[in-house]
Scaffold this motif. Sequence first.
Motif, short mmCIF file in Angstrom:
data_model
loop_
_atom_site.label_atom_id
_atom_site.label_comp_id
_atom_site.label_asym_id
_atom_site.label_seq_id
_atom_site.Cartn_x
_atom_site.Cartn_y
_atom_site.Cartn_z
N ARG A 194 35.40 -36.88 26.01
CA ARG A 194 33.83 -36.63 25.51
C ARG A 194 33.28 -35.51 26.21
O ARG A 194 32.87 -34.44 25.70
N ILE A 195 33.45 -35.37 27.67
CA ILE A 195 32.93 -34.55 28.55
C ILE A 195 33.51 -33.13 28.20
O ILE A 195 32.79 -32.04 28.28
N LYS A 196 34.88 -33.27 28.33
CA LYS A 196 35.56 -31.83 28.23
C LYS A 196 35.99 -31.63 26.88
O LYS A 196 36.06 -29.98 26.60
N GLU A 197 36.04 -32.28 26.02
CA GLU A 197 36.39 -31.72 24.55
C GLU A 197 35.33 -31.49 23.51
O GLU A 197 35.43 -30.85 22.70
N VAL A 198 34.24 -32.38 23.77
CA VAL A 198 33.09 -32.32 22.80
C VAL A 198 32.01 -31.61 23.67
O VAL A 198 31.42 -30.57 22.74
N ASP A 199 31.75 -32.12 24.70
CA ASP A 199 30.53 -31.37 25.26
C ASP A 199 30.79 -30.17 26.03
O ASP A 199 29.88 -29.29 26.40
N SER A 245 32.24 -32.75 37.05
CA SER A 245 31.36 -33.37 37.88
C SER A 245 30.45 -34.39 37.29
O SER A 245 29.86 -35.47 37.61
N GLU A 246 30.33 -34.13 35.91
CA GLU A 246 29.57 -34.74 34.87
C GLU A 246 30.30 -36.21 34.95
O GLU A 246 29.45 -37.31 34.58
N TYR A 247 31.48 -36.09 35.08
CA TYR A 247 32.21 -37.63 34.90
C TYR A 247 31.61 -38.50 36.16
O TYR A 247 31.07 -39.79 35.71
N ALA A 248 31.48 -37.91 37.37
CA ALA A 248 31.03 -38.91 38.34
C ALA A 248 29.39 -39.24 38.18
O ALA A 248 29.33 -40.41 38.69
N GLU A 249 28.98 -38.44 37.53
CA GLU A 249 27.34 -38.94 37.28
C GLU A 249 27.47 -39.92 36.15
O GLU A 249 26.25 -40.53 36.22
N GLN A 250 28.32 -40.10 35.15
CA GLN A 250 28.30 -41.08 34.23
C GLN A 250 28.93 -42.45 34.41
O GLN A 250 28.95 -43.31 33.70
N ARG A 251 29.75 -42.08 35.44
CA ARG A 251 30.58 -43.41 35.76
C ARG A 251 30.56 -44.11 37.06
O ARG A 251 30.88 -43.44 38.30
N THR A 252 30.17 -45.33 36.92
CA THR A 252 29.82 -45.99 38.31
C THR A 252 31.21 -46.29 38.89
O THR A 252 32.09 -46.36 38.27
N GLY A 253 31.12 -45.88 40.21
CA GLY A 253 32.35 -45.99 41.31
C GLY A 253 33.19 -44.87 41.37
O GLY A 253 34.11 -44.70 42.25
#
Length: 451
Positions: free
Chosen positions: A286-291, A296-304
């Motif tokens: 979603r982050i790379k293909e859609v948005d 860095s947005e992955y870490a903002e949205q994924r706990t851990g």
Amino acid sequence: MSTTPELTPHLQELYEVVLRRNPGELEFHQAVLEVFESLTPVARKHPEFAETKVLERLCEPERQIIFRVPWVNDRGEVEINRGFRVEFNSALGPYKGGLRFHPSVYLGIVKFLGFEQTFKNALTGMPIGGGKGGSDFDPKGRSDREVMAFCQSFMTELYRHLGEYTDVPAGDIGVGSREIGYLFGQYKRITNRYESGVLTGKGLGWGGSLVRKEATGYGTVFFADEMLRARGESFDGKRVVVSGSGNVAIYAVEKAEQLGATVVACSDSGGYIVDESGLDLDLLKRIKEVDRGRISEYAEQRTGASFVADGCIWDVDCDIALPCATQNELDEQAAITLVKNGVRVVAEGANMPSTPAATRVFLDADVLFAPGKAANAGGVATSALEMQQNASRDSWSHEYTEERLAGIMRGIHERCAASADEYGAPGNYILGANTSSFVQLAEAVLALGVI
């Protein structure tokens, strides 16, 4: 220039000619040297190749096209880029290879990619020659209208050199289905022909092939899995690190996870993420293909998950490393770190991502190493399958196409392994890939005469 000890006097002399004839093209020099270093046993067995100057012919592109690309941006300003197409070798079939849109593109990059593509395409066993192209245009941050304007101007010049039996481009860095669509639309408009087979990587609704988007990443993992199987192992339970987060990386992650591995890290130009529980593929897509966002947005949205800015992803320990970003991303120090941390397999999803010094570290440490021309050939192989479907006005299922891809990658592995054995270096997939593809190309070049 210091003499390279791995080369015979003839190969050393020829390499120096390549340096003189192609000044400043460092990536091309590196690609040529990497092949030359494997060819000493072939030269001993086949003296006729030197006598007929086959290698000299293979080092010289059949055609190099450079052209101006003028276009108008959203502010109404004229911008000028430079376009390239290097039609490297057509001894085995029409030129086949992608287009790269990135600020780093210059003639040396395109020639390196075209040279590699020629050998890679030979390994597939399919009737396709080698070529590559692109531009120093950067689609990042551009509007769809700007990308369309550029692509239409680019194709307005390039179209005259293309054809399904002449030269068939595809995508590469910066060229996805959006760009292929605009390019194909302009080709169709200019020629008044719906020549589906002239470009690959098309959308599924208008001549594209299932599995094409996944093919390079899937193929890289299929090849690595074949290397593991040769040693009685598999991906199951392995810890994997994948550099990049573009098309190749995403689908390498997907296939590695399907085979039971845990992929813990990937990256982009801003840094890398680590997710010890295993990457959330849906979030990554979603982050790379859609948005079209940043990793860095992955870490903002994924706990851990954590993000390391401007760090080296190869500091993350793993069993299997899949460099899938760009050329020369993995240097000697990174290779030393990977070996120290226990890496057992390295398979190149990108084109020449490991420096020569890094590959020597892996070979000296008995790490299974798959060069890009073998490991990432799944993309172009599936492009050739797309061409087959276009020629027959047919469309294959996902399952059947993936099965064909897996079979092609098994065949490439078998050819590389057999050639390495034949020339006295069992397990050396670099030598196996280079010798197998070179002999096939050399025989075709000689069969066609001096042309």
